[in-house]
Scaffold this motif. Structure first.
Motif, short mmCIF file in Angstrom:
data_model
loop_
_atom_site.label_atom_id
_atom_site.label_comp_id
_atom_site.label_asym_id
_atom_site.label_seq_id
_atom_site.Cartn_x
_atom_site.Cartn_y
_atom_site.Cartn_z
N LEU A 441 0.73 -1.02 0.13
CA LEU A 441 -0.17 -0.06 0.23
C LEU A 441 0.72 1.18 0.02
O LEU A 441 0.37 2.30 -0.05
N ALA A 442 1.94 1.18 -0.22
CA ALA A 442 2.99 2.34 0.07
C ALA A 442 2.77 3.47 -0.86
O ALA A 442 3.10 4.62 -0.46
N GLN A 477 -14.93 -0.11 -2.40
CA GLN A 477 -14.06 -0.20 -3.45
C GLN A 477 -12.51 -0.30 -2.82
O GLN A 477 -11.65 -0.94 -3.30
N ARG A 478 -12.28 0.69 -2.21
CA ARG A 478 -10.89 0.92 -1.64
C ARG A 478 -10.63 -0.09 -0.71
O ARG A 478 -9.29 -0.76 -0.69
N ILE A 479 -11.29 -0.76 0.22
CA ILE A 479 -11.14 -1.84 1.39
C ILE A 479 -10.72 -2.99 0.35
O ILE A 479 -9.93 -3.80 0.81
N ALA A 480 -11.86 -3.20 -0.75
CA ALA A 480 -11.70 -4.39 -1.54
C ALA A 480 -10.21 -4.41 -2.26
O ALA A 480 -9.50 -5.36 -2.09
N ARG A 481 -9.89 -3.22 -2.56
CA ARG A 481 -8.66 -2.96 -3.29
C ARG A 481 -7.33 -3.26 -2.16
O ARG A 481 -6.43 -3.95 -2.47
N CYS A 482 -7.67 -2.88 -1.03
CA CYS A 482 -6.65 -3.06 0.10
C CYS A 482 -6.33 -4.77 0.28
O CYS A 482 -5.42 -5.21 0.66
N ALA A 483 -7.55 -5.41 0.34
CA ALA A 483 -7.70 -6.75 0.53
C ALA A 483 -6.81 -7.45 -0.50
O ALA A 483 -6.02 -8.37 -0.27
N LEU A 485 -4.32 -6.16 -2.68
CA LEU A 485 -2.92 -5.99 -2.58
C LEU A 485 -2.21 -6.57 -1.39
O LEU A 485 -1.19 -6.93 -1.74
N LEU A 486 -2.93 -6.70 -0.37
CA LEU A 486 -2.44 -7.36 0.95
C LEU A 486 -2.33 -8.63 0.92
O LEU A 486 -1.66 -9.42 1.49
N GLY A 487 -3.33 -9.40 -0.07
CA GLY A 487 -3.61 -10.79 -0.15
C GLY A 487 -3.80 -11.30 1.10
O GLY A 487 -3.74 -12.36 1.44
N THR A 488 -4.79 -10.76 1.62
CA THR A 488 -5.24 -11.19 2.87
C THR A 488 -6.99 -11.15 3.11
O THR A 488 -7.50 -10.38 2.27
#
Length: 506
Positions: A441-442, A477-483, A485-488
């Protein structure tokens, strides 16, 4: 003897009352000066109306009190002289049913004492005259209120100009039709506007300004004087400054207009000359010349820890900031909103003049010994106490506290400083773990801030949307994108706890 006091109401020209055709009034004695005015209408059949007059009245009488032998004695001299002594503006004498004509001795007495004598015809009741006076007074009052309101608006606009002090003086001179000047603490004229009066008037006004200059208990805040066809007024400002006003006449509303200008000039001169203002200027100069926060903060009223307060007005807290939809909320590049009244008032309530309006929020610096309390009409976030070099970090924490306060509809939220898990892990190790975990997420600060806010609000889509001023679908949408990218899986409580710990290290 001194002039009698008159009621503090707008005056009506006597000529305007005589011009009313429906009343058919006629002046039959006394002066015909067009400057004569009336403040009220009063009916009395007392032989001595003096105790019942305030001054400035049109006294109406049918002559019931006049004795039969009045024409051959001094009755009318005594009667008229008492009206004049009470400050009566004019005498209205009604014809019929007692007298068919106005007594000649009364006409002669009014001429001798300079009291306008008005003949009221039989068809005009006194109540009609009184009603006409009050109608004219109401019109005058409305005109005065309109004039004062327009002057207040123009003076406030002048105070917001780049050259506020000269602009306020110019606007005041225009509104009162005279000359205005600002005297410095040493009595010198710093700035002026309007048509300059003759030297004797200027000298007298300067002397009047010295009267209101603070010199101890009992010093008046304003003073007036009339000389050489001019009306002079002086007003106390701040830090030894004074305002002088010279006008040809004293119009209704002039004092109110000058008082508004006095308040504005007090704020403007106080801001420039007060010790706190000078200290802030010195602090700014030192920062621009490379000074450190530790060197500057003692000039601002404290040499210990500081709090950062970030607040927004309640009627604005749910409005998305311009450009906020779809991106993280950013402070505007030019944080200079035109309305500084509300932020300044909030700063005063919290006990600080270190105020920075940023878009729809206000940031305020407070020494750590202050305890911010909830304020009506505001939602507030407060950082923890930090030394000067950590103020940027405290500002971030205050913004997060404000976001949480907005989302939870809480008047004030403080950043928590209670012991956490971070105290059980060496800081270097915790930060290294956070960098590794959040590396995907950097390059996406908007995603990082959304994840932080979403976790702080226990996964509430609606509250997160309110805190970030974005649509709830954007949050999803952002939280889904975070999940991704983090693979979690962000529904896992352990994952959330680990991410929250990592975000706390940033």
């Amino acid at each position: 003897m001194p002039d009698p006091a008159v009621p503090p109401t707008p005056a009506v020209p006597l000529a305007a009352l005589l011009a009313r055709e429906d009343l058919a009034l006629r002046r039959i004695a006394g002066p015909s000066d067009p400057s004569l005015v009336v403040h009220a209408a009063h009916t009395s059949e007392m032989a001595d109306p003096y105790p019942y007059l305030l001054g400035g009245e049109l006294l109406l009488t049918a002559g019931v009190h006049i004795p039969d032998a009045a024409g051959s004695g001094t009755y009318f001299d005594g009667y008229v002289s008492r009206i004049v002594a009470a400050g009566g503006a004019a005498l209205g004498f009604g014809l019929a049913p007692v007298h068919d004509t106005v007594p000649r001795a009364l006409v002669a007495a009014c001429d001798r004492y300079g009291l306008p004598l008005i003949e009221v015809p039989p068809r005009t009741p006194f109540t009609a005259v009184a009603r006409a006076v009050w109608q004219l007074l109401a019109q005058a009052r409305l005109a005065e209120l309109r004039r004062v309101s327009e002057a207040q608006q123009s003076l406030a606009a002048a105070a917001a100009r780049p050259d506020p002090v000269p602009a306020v003086l110019r606007q005041l001179a225009q509104r009162v039709g005279g000359w205005t000047t600002l005297y410095g603490p040493e009595g010198t004229e710093i700035a002026s506007a309007g048509r300059e009066p003759e030297p004797p008037v200027r000298e007298t006004l300067a002397e009047l300004a010295e009267v209101v200059r603070p010199s101890g208990p009992g010093t008046p805040t304003s003073a007036t004087h009339a000389t050489a066809g001019s009306h002079l007024a002086a007003y106390t400002l701040s830090s030894g400054f004074a305002l002088g006003v010279a006008t040809p006449t004293r119009e209704p509303g002039d004092h109110t207009i000058a008082s508004v200008a006095t308040v504005l000039l007090t704020l403007l001169t106080g801001q420039q000359q007060s010790g706190s203002g000078a200290a802030r200027s010195a602090a700014l100069v030192r920062l621009m010349l490379g000074g450190t926060p530790e060197e500057v903060t003692p000039l601002l009223g404290g040499d210990g820890d500081w709090l950062v307060v970030e607040a927004c007005q309640n009627d604005r807290r749910d409005r998305p900031s311009p450009g906020a939809r779809g991106t993280a909320r950013q402070a505007p590049a030019h944080p200079l909103p035109p309305d500084l009244v509300a932020p300044t008032a909030l700063g005063a309530k919290l006990g600080s003049t270190l105020i920075d309006p940023v878009g729809e929020t206000v940031r305020i610096l407070l020494p750590a010994d202050r305890t911010p309390e909830p304020q009506p009409g505001w939602t507030i976030g407060v950082s923890d106490a930090v030394p000067p070099h950590q103020l940027p970090t405290a500002a971030t924490r205050a913004a997060r506290a404000l976001a949480r306060a907005r989302a939870t509809r809480t008047p004030l939220v403080r950043h928590s400083t209670r012991p956490t898990l971070a105290g059980l892990v060496p800081r270097e190790d915790a930060q290294a773990h956070a960098r590794t975990l959040l590396a995907p997420l950097a390059e996406h600060p908007a995603l990082t801030e959304t994840l932080r806010t979403w976790l702080s609000l226990h996964g509430s889509w609606d509250r997160t949307a309110v805190a970030l001023s974005v649509h709830r679908n954007t949050v999803r949408q952002r939280i889904a994108r975070c999940a991704a990218l983090l693979g979690t899986e962000l529904d896992d409580p352990d994952v959330r706890m680990e991410l929250w710990f990592a975000l706390g290290q940033q």
